[in-house]
Scaffold this motif. Structure first.
Motif, short mmCIF file in Angstrom:
data_model
loop_
_atom_site.label_atom_id
_atom_site.label_comp_id
_atom_site.label_asym_id
_atom_site.label_seq_id
_atom_site.Cartn_x
_atom_site.Cartn_y
_atom_site.Cartn_z
N ASN A 68 -9.02 -6.21 -0.73
CA ASN A 68 -8.29 -4.99 -0.92
C ASN A 68 -9.07 -3.99 -2.46
OD1 ASN A 68 -5.92 -4.46 1.16
ND2 ASN A 68 -5.34 -6.17 -0.05
N TYR A 69 -9.27 -5.08 -3.03
CA TYR A 69 -10.61 -4.39 -4.43
C TYR A 69 -11.44 -4.38 -4.54
CZ TYR A 69 -5.16 -5.23 -5.83
OH TYR A 69 -4.16 -5.54 -6.43
N LEU A 97 4.25 -3.89 -3.50
CA LEU A 97 2.76 -3.77 -3.02
C LEU A 97 1.19 -4.50 -3.52
CD1 LEU A 97 0.87 -1.18 -2.05
CD2 LEU A 97 0.60 -0.08 -3.85
N LYS A 141 -6.98 -4.92 3.24
CA LYS A 141 -7.93 -5.12 4.36
C LYS A 141 -7.95 -6.69 3.53
CE LYS A 141 -10.56 -0.96 1.97
NZ LYS A 141 -10.51 -0.61 0.42
N LEU A 199 -0.91 -6.23 -1.17
CA LEU A 199 -2.38 -6.63 -1.86
C LEU A 199 -3.08 -7.31 -2.50
CD1 LEU A 199 -3.10 -3.18 -3.97
CD2 LEU A 199 -3.88 -3.13 -1.48
N PHE A 233 -4.80 0.86 6.11
CA PHE A 233 -4.35 1.86 5.03
C PHE A 233 -4.82 1.07 3.47
CE2 PHE A 233 -0.87 3.85 2.56
CZ PHE A 233 -1.10 4.83 2.45
N VAL A 234 -3.41 0.66 3.45
CA VAL A 234 -3.61 -0.07 1.63
C VAL A 234 -4.36 -1.87 2.12
CG1 VAL A 234 -3.35 1.56 0.43
CG2 VAL A 234 -1.77 -0.78 1.30
N ASN A 275 -9.26 -3.31 8.14
CA ASN A 275 -9.31 -2.24 7.16
C ASN A 275 -7.49 -1.64 7.55
OD1 ASN A 275 -9.15 -0.84 5.68
ND2 ASN A 275 -11.08 0.20 6.11
#
Length: 168
Positions: A133-134, A57, A112, A61, A109-110, A107
């Motif tokens: 993402n962050y 994961l 971007k 990301l 779900f998790v 974008n």
């Protein structure tokens, strides 16, 4: 406009360290499980699967540190990783504002990602990709606002240039 999440770097380091420790403890627990204890039986693979999924994961990301600067005549983008093991390819791009054609934020779900479309020297379209993402929702909103402003100004300049060319 300047935008950066570099001040969250200690938090990112903590998260990556924590996942690394969980992964190492999972491997140790798995080795002890199959050689000594046999508590989980045939489900001992879970001790490796959960830490591996966490690690995967974080890999998906992408690069956590994102910096954007639109002050002056150029746009600066930096997107890098804090771990050299996971560093796929750190992105450092700087180009004049007039080369920006458009941008797109995906974008899902998790996941971007920012896609920036620029015009190269040979009039080809180049797509630059950045992991966002962050970034917080406010930071993404500010980034969209700033990039929209540059794209709008570029469209006006191109439109005026086309009108002048047609009139001549």
């Amino acid at each position: 406009m300047r935008l950066s999440n570099r001040n969250n770097k200690p938090l990112f380091s903590f998260i990556y360290s924590l996942v690394g420790i969980i992964f190492i403890l999972g491997v140790i627990a798995y080795v002890l499980e199959i050689s000594k204890f046999d508590v989980f039986g045939k489900k001992a693979w879970i001790l490796l699967a959960i830490p591996s999924l966490l690690f995967l994961l974080l890999y998906i990301l992408g690069r956590p540190v994102f910096e954007y600067d639109s002050d002056g005549e150029a746009l600066n983008f930096r997107n890098n990783h804090i771990l050299y093991i996971l560093a796929r390819k750190d992105a450092k791009d700087e180009f004049p504002k007039y080369k920006l054609l458009k941008f797109n934020i995906i974008n899902v779900f998790v996941f971007k990602r920012l896609y920036v479309y620029i015009l190269s020297k040979k009039n080809h379209i180049v797509i630059l990709k950045y992991d966002i993402n962050y970034l917080s929702k406010k930071q993404i909103k500010d980034l969209k606002f700033s990039l929209n402003k540059v794209v709008k100004a570029n469209k006006e300049i191109r439109h005026e240039h086309e009108d002048n060319t047609v009139a001549v």
